[in-house]
Write a protein that holds these residues in place. Structure first.
Motif, PDB file in Angstrom:
ATOM      1  N   VAL A 105       0.831  -1.207   0.000  1.00  0.00           N
ATOM      2  CA  VAL A 105       0.000   0.000   0.000  1.00  0.00           C
ATOM      3  C   VAL A 105       0.862   1.252   0.000  1.00  0.00           C
ATOM      4  CG1 VAL A 105      -1.676   1.348   1.317  1.00  0.00           C
ATOM      5  CG2 VAL A 105      -1.954  -1.134   1.099  1.00  0.00           C
ATOM      6  N   THR A 106       1.809   1.336   0.936  1.00  0.00           N
ATOM      7  CA  THR A 106       2.622   2.552   1.060  1.00  0.00           C
ATOM      8  C   THR A 106       3.501   2.783  -0.162  1.00  0.00           C
ATOM      9  OG1 THR A 106       4.271   1.279   2.325  1.00  0.00           O
ATOM     10  CG2 THR A 106       2.633   2.520   3.575  1.00  0.00           C
ATOM     11  N   SER A 107       4.127   1.723  -0.676  1.00  0.00           N
ATOM     12  CA  SER A 107       5.000   1.900  -1.841  1.00  0.00           C
ATOM     13  C   SER A 107       4.198   2.319  -3.072  1.00  0.00           C
ATOM     14  CB  SER A 107       5.777   0.613  -2.124  1.00  0.00           C
ATOM     15  OG  SER A 107       4.891  -0.451  -2.437  1.00  0.00           O
ATOM     16  N   SER A 108       3.006   1.749  -3.238  1.00  0.00           N
ATOM     17  CA  SER A 108       2.179   2.098  -4.401  1.00  0.00           C
ATOM     18  C   SER A 108       1.762   3.559  -4.361  1.00  0.00           C
ATOM     19  CB  SER A 108       0.937   1.205  -4.434  1.00  0.00           C
ATOM     20  OG  SER A 108       1.281  -0.146  -4.573  1.00  0.00           O
ATOM     21  N   VAL A 109       1.289   4.012  -3.199  1.00  0.00           N
ATOM     22  CA  VAL A 109       0.815   5.392  -3.077  1.00  0.00           C
ATOM     23  C   VAL A 109       1.971   6.378  -3.170  1.00  0.00           C
ATOM     24  CG1 VAL A 109      -0.350   7.040  -1.562  1.00  0.00           C
ATOM     25  CG2 VAL A 109      -1.208   4.692  -1.750  1.00  0.00           C
ATOM     26  N   TRP A 110       3.066   6.101  -2.487  1.00  0.00           N
ATOM     27  CA  TRP A 110       4.195   7.034  -2.501  1.00  0.00           C
ATOM     28  C   TRP A 110       4.840   7.143  -3.878  1.00  0.00           C
ATOM     29  CZ3 TRP A 110       6.665   5.106   2.741  1.00  0.00           C
ATOM     30  CH2 TRP A 110       5.895   5.617   3.797  1.00  0.00           C
ATOM     31  N   LEU A 111       4.951   6.018  -4.586  1.00  0.00           N
ATOM     32  CA  LEU A 111       5.495   6.080  -5.938  1.00  0.00           C
ATOM     33  C   LEU A 111       4.556   6.840  -6.873  1.00  0.00           C
ATOM     34  CD1 LEU A 111       7.033   2.509  -6.434  1.00  0.00           C
ATOM     35  CD2 LEU A 111       8.264   4.689  -6.493  1.00  0.00           C
ATOM     36  N   ALA A 112       3.251   6.636  -6.703  1.00  0.00           N
ATOM     37  CA  ALA A 112       2.284   7.368  -7.522  1.00  0.00           C
ATOM     38  C   ALA A 112       2.389   8.871  -7.273  1.00  0.00           C
ATOM     39  CB  ALA A 112       0.869   6.874  -7.216  1.00  0.00           C
ATOM     40  N   LEU A 114       5.132  10.381  -6.202  1.00  0.00           N
ATOM     41  CA  LEU A 114       6.430  10.800  -6.724  1.00  0.00           C
ATOM     42  C   LEU A 114       6.327  11.151  -8.202  1.00  0.00           C
ATOM     43  CD1 LEU A 114       9.519  11.089  -6.255  1.00  0.00           C
ATOM     44  CD2 LEU A 114       9.731   8.677  -6.911  1.00  0.00           C
ATOM     45  N   PHE A 115       5.525  10.376  -8.937  1.00  0.00           N
ATOM     46  CA  PHE A 115       5.336  10.636 -10.360  1.00  0.00           C
ATOM     47  C   PHE A 115       4.147  11.563 -10.621  1.00  0.00           C
ATOM     48  CE2 PHE A 115       7.761   6.652 -10.470  1.00  0.00           C
ATOM     49  CZ  PHE A 115       8.735   6.992 -11.392  1.00  0.00           C
ATOM     50  N   MET A 116       3.602  12.129  -9.555  1.00  0.00           N
ATOM     51  CA  MET A 116       2.524  13.129  -9.631  1.00  0.00           C
ATOM     52  C   MET A 116       1.315  12.618 -10.413  1.00  0.00           C
ATOM     53  SD  MET A 116       4.697  16.686 -10.021  1.00  0.00           S
ATOM     54  CE  MET A 116       5.724  16.070 -11.355  1.00  0.00           C
ATOM     55  N   LEU A 117       0.936  11.374 -10.145  1.00  0.00           N
ATOM     56  CA  LEU A 117      -0.247  10.813 -10.775  1.00  0.00           C
ATOM     57  C   LEU A 117      -1.505  11.364 -10.112  1.00  0.00           C
ATOM     58  CD1 LEU A 117       0.870   7.074 -11.151  1.00  0.00           C
ATOM     59  CD2 LEU A 117       0.951   8.895 -12.863  1.00  0.00           C
ATOM     60  N   PRO A 118      -2.615  11.403 -10.833  1.00  0.00           N
ATOM     61  CA  PRO A 118      -3.859  11.950 -10.259  1.00  0.00           C
ATOM     62  C   PRO A 118      -4.299  11.199  -9.005  1.00  0.00           C
ATOM     63  CG  PRO A 118      -4.056  11.693 -12.626  1.00  0.00           C
ATOM     64  CD  PRO A 118      -2.771  11.030 -12.247  1.00  0.00           C
ATOM     65  N   ASP A 119      -5.050  11.896  -8.172  1.00  0.00           N
ATOM     66  CA  ASP A 119      -5.503  11.324  -6.897  1.00  0.00           C
ATOM     67  C   ASP A 119      -6.313  10.048  -7.100  1.00  0.00           C
ATOM     68  OD1 ASP A 119      -6.007  11.715  -3.883  1.00  0.00           O
ATOM     69  OD2 ASP A 119      -8.045  11.573  -4.672  1.00  0.00           O
ATOM     70  N   GLU A 120      -7.132  10.000  -8.134  1.00  0.00           N
ATOM     71  CA  GLU A 120      -7.963   8.823  -8.402  1.00  0.00           C
ATOM     72  C   GLU A 120      -7.100   7.600  -8.677  1.00  0.00           C
ATOM     73  OE1 GLU A 120     -10.298   8.652 -12.079  1.00  0.00           O
ATOM     74  OE2 GLU A 120     -12.064   8.306 -10.806  1.00  0.00           O
ATOM     75  N   ILE A 121      -5.989   7.795  -9.403  1.00  0.00           N
ATOM     76  CA  ILE A 121      -5.086   6.688  -9.692  1.00  0.00           C
ATOM     77  C   ILE A 121      -4.360   6.246  -8.434  1.00  0.00           C
ATOM     78  CG2 ILE A 121      -2.996   6.024 -10.945  1.00  0.00           C
ATOM     79  CD1 ILE A 121      -3.923   7.653 -13.278  1.00  0.00           C
ATOM     80  N   GLN A 122      -3.969   7.193  -7.590  1.00  0.00           N
ATOM     81  CA  GLN A 122      -3.315   6.846  -6.326  1.00  0.00           C
ATOM     82  C   GLN A 122      -4.223   5.967  -5.474  1.00  0.00           C
ATOM     83  OE1 GLN A 122      -1.751  10.242  -4.176  1.00  0.00           O
ATOM     84  NE2 GLN A 122      -1.211  11.306  -6.060  1.00  0.00           N
ATOM     85  N   ARG A 123      -5.465   6.353  -5.362  1.00  0.00           N
ATOM     86  CA  ARG A 123      -6.415   5.591  -4.548  1.00  0.00           C
ATOM     87  C   ARG A 123      -6.667   4.193  -5.146  1.00  0.00           C
ATOM     88  NH1 ARG A 123      -9.446   8.952  -0.987  1.00  0.00           N
ATOM     89  NH2 ARG A 123      -8.844  11.136  -1.155  1.00  0.00           N
ATOM     90  N   SER A 124      -6.669   4.105  -6.457  1.00  0.00           N
ATOM     91  CA  SER A 124      -6.899   2.819  -7.111  1.00  0.00           C
ATOM     92  C   SER A 124      -5.679   1.906  -7.001  1.00  0.00           C
ATOM     93  CB  SER A 124      -7.252   3.032  -8.588  1.00  0.00           C
ATOM     94  OG  SER A 124      -8.421   3.827  -8.721  1.00  0.00           O
ATOM     95  N   LEU A 125      -4.492   2.486  -7.044  1.00  0.00           N
ATOM     96  CA  LEU A 125      -3.262   1.709  -6.933  1.00  0.00           C
ATOM     97  C   LEU A 125      -3.051   1.143  -5.536  1.00  0.00           C
ATOM     98  CD1 LEU A 125      -0.711   3.812  -9.018  1.00  0.00           C
ATOM     99  CD2 LEU A 125      -1.285   1.420  -9.403  1.00  0.00           C
ATOM    100  N   ALA A 126      -3.635   1.760  -4.540  1.00  0.00           N
ATOM    101  CA  ALA A 126      -3.407   1.346  -3.150  1.00  0.00           C
ATOM    102  C   ALA A 126      -3.804  -0.100  -2.902  1.00  0.00           C
ATOM    103  CB  ALA A 126      -4.154   2.272  -2.201  1.00  0.00           C
ATOM    104  N   VAL A 127      -4.753  -0.624  -3.668  1.00  0.00           N
ATOM    105  CA  VAL A 127      -5.261  -1.982  -3.420  1.00  0.00           C
ATOM    106  C   VAL A 127      -4.838  -2.965  -4.516  1.00  0.00           C
ATOM    107  CG1 VAL A 127      -7.253  -1.151  -2.134  1.00  0.00           C
ATOM    108  CG2 VAL A 127      -7.442  -1.430  -4.598  1.00  0.00           C
ATOM    109  N   ARG A 128      -3.819  -2.618  -5.290  1.00  0.00           N
ATOM    110  CA  ARG A 128      -3.458  -3.429  -6.460  1.00  0.00           C
ATOM    111  C   ARG A 128      -2.911  -4.801  -6.102  1.00  0.00           C
ATOM    112  NH1 ARG A 128       1.885  -3.890  -7.000  1.00  0.00           N
ATOM    113  NH2 ARG A 128       3.190  -2.496  -5.757  1.00  0.00           N
ATOM    114  N   SER A 129      -2.424  -5.006  -4.870  1.00  0.00           N
ATOM    115  CA  SER A 129      -1.758  -6.259  -4.527  1.00  0.00           C
ATOM    116  C   SER A 129      -2.668  -7.287  -3.870  1.00  0.00           C
ATOM    117  CB  SER A 129      -0.545  -5.981  -3.625  1.00  0.00           C
ATOM    118  OG  SER A 129       0.502  -5.413  -4.388  1.00  0.00           O
ATOM    119  N   VAL A 130      -3.977  -7.072  -3.871  1.00  0.00           N
ATOM    120  CA  VAL A 130      -4.901  -8.094  -3.370  1.00  0.00           C
ATOM    121  C   VAL A 130      -5.820  -8.503  -4.511  1.00  0.00           C
ATOM    122  CG1 VAL A 130      -4.803  -7.316  -0.981  1.00  0.00           C
ATOM    123  CG2 VAL A 130      -6.549  -6.376  -2.499  1.00  0.00           C
TER     124      VAL A 130
END
Length: 229
Positions: A105-112, A114-130
């Motif tokens: 969760v933390t690595s996905s959000v922090w990397l997103a 870092l690359f200044m991805l939109p908030d919606e993508i950050q929230r969606s990436l947070a759960v990518r590993s389940v």
């Protein structure tokens, strides 16, 4: 052609392509030919070339997505049959699940960020590993976009399955339980399928870790939303 007929044709094409792809993969055991890799590529090409909208494709194919729930629950059967392994290693499994979930969760959000991805993508990436059913449930309190969540979960699973064996070799990881835990935590359903190919112990551990990671993610999703967003 009306939308219902088009949706039914898409469903038939999806099932047909997947069945043919599985037979091809059994004969030529190569990564690019894996059903989780080749079939989606062919389906995307079919939609693009045929100018078929996503809504028409999902009209009847949404039942396949619904089946992810029962399929995930079915992984509990071999886990129940191997409870002795779980009793012996419950502490290391619990620590691994918690660590893997927090790091993912933390690595996905922090990397997103870092690359200044939109908030919606950050929230969606947070759960990518389940796995998908748990990811979609966890995405609601986080405010993730379901379509993006499903995409990120599939990409994560396929990528983790593809590079997992190479990483284990590079890191000199040979224990079956460690491989199963790694696949289950990092690449959920796709990794669990690969773990069963390696052996029953790997498959059982991967199934257990995948389910525990999903349950934990759903439970902590409101906390993640409060702390990180």
């Amino acid at each position: 052609m009306n939308n219902l007929l088009l949706s039914l044709i898409c469903l038939a094409m999806t099932l047909g392509l997947y069945y043919a792809n599985k037979r091809l993969y059994r004969r030529f055991h190569k990564l690019p030919l894996m059903p989780l890799v080749l079939t989606p590529v062919l389906l995307v090409l079919m939609l693009v070339v045929g100018h078929i909208s996503y809504q028409n494709y999902m009209g009847e194919s949404h039942w396949l997505l619904w089946l992810l729930g029962p399929a995930t629950v079915a992984f509990a059967v071999p886990v129940y049959d191997n409870l002795s392994i779980i009793r012996r290693h419950w502490m290391s499994l619990s620590a691994g699940v918690i660590t893997a979930t927090v790091v993912a969760v933390t690595s996905s959000v922090w990397l997103a960020r870092l690359f200044m991805l939109p908030d919606e993508i950050q929230r969606s990436l947070a759960v990518r590993s389940v796995t998908t059913p748990f990811a979609l449930a966890a995405a609601r309190p986080l405010g993730g976009q379901p379509n993006l969540v499903a995409l990120f979960v599939v990409v994560t699973g396929v990528f983790g399955m593809a590079v997992g064996d190479m990483l284990f070799l590079r890191l000199s990881i040979q224990a079956g339980m460690a491989k199963g835990a790694g696949f289950g935590a990092a690449s959920h359903g796709a990794g669990t399928a690969r773990s069963w190919e390696l052996g029953p112990q790997e498959g059982v551990i991967a199934s257990l870790v995948m389910m525990l990671s999903g349950i934990l993610m759903v439970l902590i999703a409101p906390l993640v939303a409060w702390m990180m967003f």
